[in-house]
Motif scaffolding. Structure first.
Motif, PDB file in Angstrom:
ATOM      1  N   ASP A 139       0.676  -1.142   0.075  1.00  0.00           N
ATOM      2  CA  ASP A 139       0.062   0.126   0.049  1.00  0.00           C
ATOM      3  C   ASP A 139       0.829   1.502  -0.012  1.00  0.00           C
ATOM      4  O   ASP A 139       0.352   2.333  -0.145  1.00  0.00           O
ATOM      5  CB  ASP A 139      -0.881   0.129   1.105  1.00  0.00           C
ATOM      6  N   ARG A 140       2.121   1.359   0.117  1.00  0.00           N
ATOM      7  CA  ARG A 140       3.138   2.336   0.087  1.00  0.00           C
ATOM      8  C   ARG A 140       4.307   1.999  -0.771  1.00  0.00           C
ATOM      9  O   ARG A 140       5.430   2.062  -0.425  1.00  0.00           O
ATOM     10  CB  ARG A 140       3.683   2.728   1.499  1.00  0.00           C
ATOM     11  N   PRO A 141       4.136   2.043  -2.115  1.00  0.00           N
ATOM     12  CA  PRO A 141       5.157   1.726  -2.912  1.00  0.00           C
ATOM     13  C   PRO A 141       6.385   2.730  -3.110  1.00  0.00           C
ATOM     14  O   PRO A 141       7.523   2.302  -3.073  1.00  0.00           O
ATOM     15  CB  PRO A 141       4.536   1.607  -4.381  1.00  0.00           C
ATOM     16  N   SER A 142       6.141   3.863  -2.716  1.00  0.00           N
ATOM     17  CA  SER A 142       7.220   4.971  -2.722  1.00  0.00           C
ATOM     18  C   SER A 142       8.106   4.590  -1.405  1.00  0.00           C
ATOM     19  O   SER A 142       9.103   5.219  -1.480  1.00  0.00           O
ATOM     20  CB  SER A 142       6.521   6.363  -2.609  1.00  0.00           C
ATOM     21  N   TRP A 143       7.660   3.972  -0.470  1.00  0.00           N
ATOM     22  CA  TRP A 143       8.383   3.877   0.943  1.00  0.00           C
ATOM     23  C   TRP A 143       9.079   2.363   0.718  1.00  0.00           C
ATOM     24  O   TRP A 143      10.115   2.021   1.676  1.00  0.00           O
ATOM     25  CB  TRP A 143       7.650   3.813   1.903  1.00  0.00           C
ATOM     26  N   ARG A 144       9.362   1.668  -0.320  1.00  0.00           N
ATOM     27  CA  ARG A 144       9.948   0.508  -0.487  1.00  0.00           C
ATOM     28  C   ARG A 144      11.634   0.783  -0.445  1.00  0.00           C
ATOM     29  O   ARG A 144      11.914   1.349  -1.255  1.00  0.00           O
ATOM     30  CB  ARG A 144       9.599  -0.414  -1.606  1.00  0.00           C
ATOM     31  N   LEU A 145      12.026  -0.551   0.168  1.00  0.00           N
ATOM     32  CA  LEU A 145      13.652  -0.219   0.420  1.00  0.00           C
ATOM     33  C   LEU A 145      14.252  -0.916  -0.783  1.00  0.00           C
ATOM     34  O   LEU A 145      15.402  -0.490  -1.237  1.00  0.00           O
ATOM     35  CB  LEU A 145      14.139  -0.906   1.655  1.00  0.00           C
ATOM     36  N   LEU A 146      13.573  -1.712  -1.312  1.00  0.00           N
ATOM     37  CA  LEU A 146      14.166  -2.752  -2.457  1.00  0.00           C
ATOM     38  C   LEU A 146      13.211  -2.376  -3.817  1.00  0.00           C
ATOM     39  O   LEU A 146      12.335  -1.689  -3.813  1.00  0.00           O
ATOM     40  CB  LEU A 146      13.971  -4.194  -2.345  1.00  0.00           C
ATOM     41  N   PRO A 147      14.207  -2.312  -4.988  1.00  0.00           N
ATOM     42  CA  PRO A 147      13.416  -2.034  -6.445  1.00  0.00           C
ATOM     43  C   PRO A 147      12.366  -2.828  -6.740  1.00  0.00           C
ATOM     44  O   PRO A 147      12.657  -3.876  -7.523  1.00  0.00           O
ATOM     45  CB  PRO A 147      14.647  -1.817  -7.182  1.00  0.00           C
ATOM     46  N   ILE A 148      11.294  -2.865  -6.070  1.00  0.00           N
ATOM     47  CA  ILE A 148      10.115  -3.938  -6.442  1.00  0.00           C
ATOM     48  C   ILE A 148       9.190  -3.020  -6.921  1.00  0.00           C
ATOM     49  O   ILE A 148       8.639  -2.277  -6.323  1.00  0.00           O
ATOM     50  CB  ILE A 148       9.818  -4.644  -5.224  1.00  0.00           C
ATOM     51  N   ASP A 149       8.607  -3.561  -8.158  1.00  0.00           N
ATOM     52  CA  ASP A 149       7.416  -2.804  -8.523  1.00  0.00           C
ATOM     53  C   ASP A 149       6.175  -3.284  -8.002  1.00  0.00           C
ATOM     54  O   ASP A 149       6.083  -4.265  -7.308  1.00  0.00           O
ATOM     55  CB  ASP A 149       7.500  -2.962 -10.213  1.00  0.00           C
ATOM     56  N   ASP A 150       5.154  -2.708  -8.441  1.00  0.00           N
ATOM     57  CA  ASP A 150       3.761  -3.067  -7.649  1.00  0.00           C
ATOM     58  C   ASP A 150       3.339  -4.361  -8.074  1.00  0.00           C
ATOM     59  O   ASP A 150       2.796  -5.219  -7.190  1.00  0.00           O
ATOM     60  CB  ASP A 150       2.541  -2.039  -8.185  1.00  0.00           C
ATOM     61  N   ALA A 151       3.563  -4.891  -9.289  1.00  0.00           N
ATOM     62  CA  ALA A 151       3.146  -6.273  -9.704  1.00  0.00           C
ATOM     63  C   ALA A 151       3.781  -7.288  -8.894  1.00  0.00           C
ATOM     64  O   ALA A 151       3.394  -8.371  -8.340  1.00  0.00           O
ATOM     65  CB  ALA A 151       3.267  -6.281 -11.253  1.00  0.00           C
ATOM     66  N   ALA A 152       5.164  -6.963  -8.976  1.00  0.00           N
ATOM     67  CA  ALA A 152       5.983  -8.281  -8.120  1.00  0.00           C
ATOM     68  C   ALA A 152       5.689  -7.989  -6.345  1.00  0.00           C
ATOM     69  O   ALA A 152       5.427  -9.151  -5.938  1.00  0.00           O
ATOM     70  CB  ALA A 152       7.497  -7.740  -8.301  1.00  0.00           C
ATOM     71  N   ALA A 153       5.238  -6.874  -6.106  1.00  0.00           N
ATOM     72  CA  ALA A 153       4.840  -6.797  -4.533  1.00  0.00           C
ATOM     73  C   ALA A 153       3.637  -7.602  -4.290  1.00  0.00           C
ATOM     74  O   ALA A 153       3.276  -8.378  -3.150  1.00  0.00           O
ATOM     75  CB  ALA A 153       4.771  -5.436  -4.128  1.00  0.00           C
ATOM     76  N   VAL A 154       2.623  -7.584  -5.504  1.00  0.00           N
ATOM     77  CA  VAL A 154       1.300  -8.258  -5.087  1.00  0.00           C
ATOM     78  C   VAL A 154       1.526  -9.811  -5.256  1.00  0.00           C
ATOM     79  O   VAL A 154       0.937 -10.557  -4.544  1.00  0.00           O
ATOM     80  CB  VAL A 154       0.362  -7.588  -5.991  1.00  0.00           C
TER      81      VAL A 154
END
Length: 796
Positions: A306-321
């Motif tokens: 729910d907070r993609p701009s705060w991710r530490l790793l370069p993971i896109d939204d599709a991969a996170a889901v």
């Protein structure tokens, strides 16, 4: 997985105890301050430990015995430290009194006799403590060997393959007995619950359950929201916000969930609803659930769907889901697997049932890992299809996926062969390594962000530290970077120890057996296969560490210094050379080759090196001279013979120069030392623009000079200091010859600036109807201006 967590906690607890000699000494010496009494009690304790070794059968039996032996060793060391100064003082006093002489006073004789007796007693006690310490450490080594043998025996134990009918026949034969034991366990638990059911017990259990629900739902959610609000609105706008929020999510998720599971089990236990075996199973499940909560919290901290701009790793939204369900699935596999194995242990299931439980848990681990790898592969394929081409691969992800598939194949192969325990170890170790690595990465990132933020030259604390100690702000930043890398290395070592701790007992015998297979003798040097593997491992890990240090210096530390690009390259190259030399020496010494043998070998090969590798050695030494004296550094514009270009890199053997046509000229380092080199940016990195042209004698010379001066003043690349000059060079053949000189910030700007000036000069002269004959020529080396103002420098 639970076994590894418990073992790690035991190691940490033992390490904490061993750091408190006073506590250990009090446990053995019964709070006495007399070292001799402590030695008597420690001797008795060591004898008891040795006597108990005969009845120890499992690692759980050996662990407390090893801890007791370690306490004995610590006590003996403490006694040596306490008695040695007294022994030295007694010997010094005896030396001061001297030898016995005729007619000396009776009180002196009595004092010498007392001191001699005291010295002999202290010397005997020190020797006794030394022997006790040696015996304790030998006992610890024997315990370690016994634990290692148990680990290897259990891990490498081979049973009938699950693919054979003999295996399943054994399971079917033992099934009735196992069902009876399982029924007895659950029947006893149900009877206990029915007999102990009361209003008081129900209230206690309900309170524990209610507190667990409160921790898992409102308290956890509010704490997460509070952390998000603070990070978004009140935290300083630095990198530490993201990593701090991730650590906060990890702590909140892990602690609230762990305390919730503890509240449930403790409430049932206090209510009297659990039998002894049921309580053991419940607490084991609670501990496994706590570990699972750590895994889930790590996934939540890294993915942040729910907070993609705060991710530490370069993971896109599709991969996170796609990856979001896997931490929860991992936690479920850990809890179910741990509960199944612990239930078999508690009910006393048959060996066939234990093997079957291990088989199912290993398959769960292998299936989970394979599913994750397939999901990652599909993500890559979808990304490639969307981009219409094969996208760039991250090497670390590719290597991790390759290792994951190797682990899955190895796990399945071990199961098919009958090494069920080995397959279970592989599956559990993969999850354990992934968890420890993820946690270490998060801690490293958070600590690096915190230290570099606090000790930054723009931070309040950094400026206060600089003012208090009279440091430059850049020095404070460098201090922060050094502290950060030291802390990250410490976390890395702790993580490595945590990863290897479950395997520590099983690696020694295999290595010992490998070392004893055969050996190779070369000139009195015995090289064993195990030593070769150790040397290769040291070399590989050492080179990797040198590369990581070089990458950190080049990307983080050196940019924070005030060094130029050439000095940074020199420092980085020297550190790399030193690291490679140290790693190579360490690797060779691990083969059993001493320094004296290396020196002998080097002297024997010196003649061959002198003839066959003379040029390479000369270039290498020349490269070191270039890095130390820096007559030529990266970024300089130099001329070697007829070639001129910019220095791009200084390597071990050669230096690379990019010349005007964008090609690369490779020059041996010895050429830059033994021959003349013109460095046009050594003393003063300024470029000189010279314009030589002529106008008819009838033109107004003052007007021409004014046009040139305005032209220089209007051009942004021309420097004010040194000031431009316009001079009449000569009056020849009814022409006025002008020589105009100006300076630019770099020799690389000379040609472009001169072209622009000539174009503007022609336009202005043509606009005024002045005819000119302009020409461009190189500056004579004997020109007075060149001798006094030219920035070039000759390097002999």
């Amino acid at each position: 997985m639970l076994h590894r967590l418990v073992q790690l906690l035991r190691i940490l607890f033992l390490a904490a105890i061993l750091q408190m000699p006073g506590v250990c000494f009090a446990q053995v010496a019964a709070a006495t301050d007399d070292p001799t009494v402590a030695l008597d009690q420690a001797t008795s304790e060591l004898d008891a430990v040795k006597a108990s070794l005969a009845s120890a059968q499992t690692a759980g039996d050996y662990d407390p015995l090893r801890a007791r032996a370690q306490v004995v060793a610590t006590t003996a060391t403490a006694a040596i430290d306490a008695l040695t100064p007294k022994l030295d003082a007694a010997q010094a006093t005896l030396a001061a009194i001297g030898e016995a002489a005729e007619g000396e006073a009776a009180d002196v004789q009595a004092q010498r006799a007392a001191l001699t007796a005291q010295r002999d007693a202290l010397d005997s006690a020190v020797k006794r403590a030394t022997l006790l310490s040696t015996g304790a450490r030998e006992t610890i080594e024997s315990i370690n060997r016994a634990i290692t043998d148990l680990f290897n025996r259990d891990t490498l134990e081979r049973v009938a393959s699950p693919l054979t009918t003999r295996y399943w026949q054994s399971v079917i034969d033992n099934l009735p007995v196992d069902l009876v034991r399982l029924s007895s366990f659950f029947g006893s638990a149900a009877d206990r619950f029915a007999n102990e059911a009361s209003l008081r017990g129900a209230l206690i259990a309900a309170m524990g359950l209610g507190l667990a629900v409160a921790l898992l739902s409102p308290i956890r959610i509010r704490l997460r929201k509070a952390g998000q609000a603070y990070a978004a609105d009140r935290a300083p706008q630095t990198r530490a916000r993201r990593s701090g929020l991730a650590v906060w999510f990890l702590l909140v998720g892990s602690l609230t969930s762990s305390f919730a599971f503890v509240c449930v089990v403790q409430g049932l236990d206090w209510a009297g609803f659990l039998t002894g075996p049921a309580a053991d199973l419940a607490w084991t499940l609670a501990l496994a659930s706590a570990f699972g909560s750590v895994v889930v919290s790590l996934g939540s901290a890294f993915l942040l769907v729910d907070r993609p701009s705060w991710r530490l790793l370069p993971i896109d939204d599709a991969a996170a889901v796609v990856l979001r369900p896997f931490p929860v699935a991992t936690a479920i596999v850990v809890v179910v697997g741990t509960g199944l194995i612990e239930l078999n242990r508690i009910v006393g299931a048959s060996p066939a049932a234990n093997v079957t439980a291990n088989l199912l848990v290993a398959l769960l681990h292998a299936g989970l890992i394979a599913t994750l790898l397939v999901a990652l592969r599909r993500l890559r394929s979808a990304r490639d299809a969307e981009a219409g081409e094969v996208t760039e691969r991250r090497s670390i992800v590719t290597v991790a996926m390759l290792l994951g598939w190797i682990a899955v194949v190895a796990c399945l192969a071990a199961l098919a062969r009958g090494n069920v325990n080995l397959a279970l170890l592989i599956g559990r170790e993969i999850i354990w390594v992934a968890t420890v690595t993820s946690g270490a990465y998060l801690l490293m990132t958070a600590l690096d962000d915190l230290v570099t933020t606090v000790l930054s030259q723009d931070g309040r604390f950094g400026r206060a530290l600089a003012r208090s100690f009279g440091l430059r702000e850049s020095t404070v930043r460098q201090l922060g970077l050094v502290i950060s890398v030291i802390a990250r290395v410490a976390i890395g070592f702790f993580a490595l120890a945590s990863v290897l701790a479950p395997l520590g007992g099983g690696t020694a015998p295999a290595y010992t057996q490998l070392s004893g297979i055969s050996s190779i003798a070369i000139g009195g040097i015995v090289i064993q296969p195990g030593s070769i593997l150790r040397a290769i491992a040291i070399l590989a890990l050492g080179i990797s560490a040198v590369r990581l240090i070089g990458r950190w210096m080049n990307g983080t530390f050196l940019p924070a210094t005030e060094l130029d690009a050439g000095a940074r390259n020199s420092a980085l190259t020297i550190v790399r050379y030193i690291g490679i030399v140290l790693v190579t020496a360490w690797s060779i010494s691990s083969l059993g080759v001493g320094i004296e043998r290396i020196a002998l070998l080097a002297s024997a090969l010196s003649v061959g090196i002198g003839f066959g590798l003379q040029a390479i050695t000369q270039n290498f030494i020349s490269g070191l001279i270039l890095l130390a004296e820096r007559p030529v550094k990266i970024g300089d514009t130099i001329r070697v013979g007829t070639d001129e270009g910019d220095v791009k890199s200084i390597n071990v053997r050669s230096t690379e120069i990019q010349i005007g046509d964008r090609s690369t000229l490779i020059i041996p380092n010895s050429e830059l030392i033994t021959k003349s080199v013109r460095n046009m940016t050594l003393a003063n990195p300024l470029g000189r623009v010279q314009i030589v042209f002529s106008v008819p004698m009838e033109e107004d010379a003052d007007e021409i000079i004014a046009i040139l001066m305005r032209l220089f003043a209007d051009h942004p690349a021309i420097l004010d200091d040194p000031a431009p000059t316009v001079m009449i060079d000569s009056l020849v053949e009814a022409k006025i010859n002008f020589n105009a000189i100006a300076f630019v910030a770099s020799p690389r700007l000379t040609y472009a600036t001169r072209s622009e000036l000539l174009l503007q000069l022609l336009r202005r002269l043509k606009a005024r109807g002045i005819s000119s004959e302009a020409g461009i020529r190189e500056t004579p080396e004997t020109s007075p201006v060149a001798a006094s103002q030219a920035p070039a420098a000759a390097i002999p």
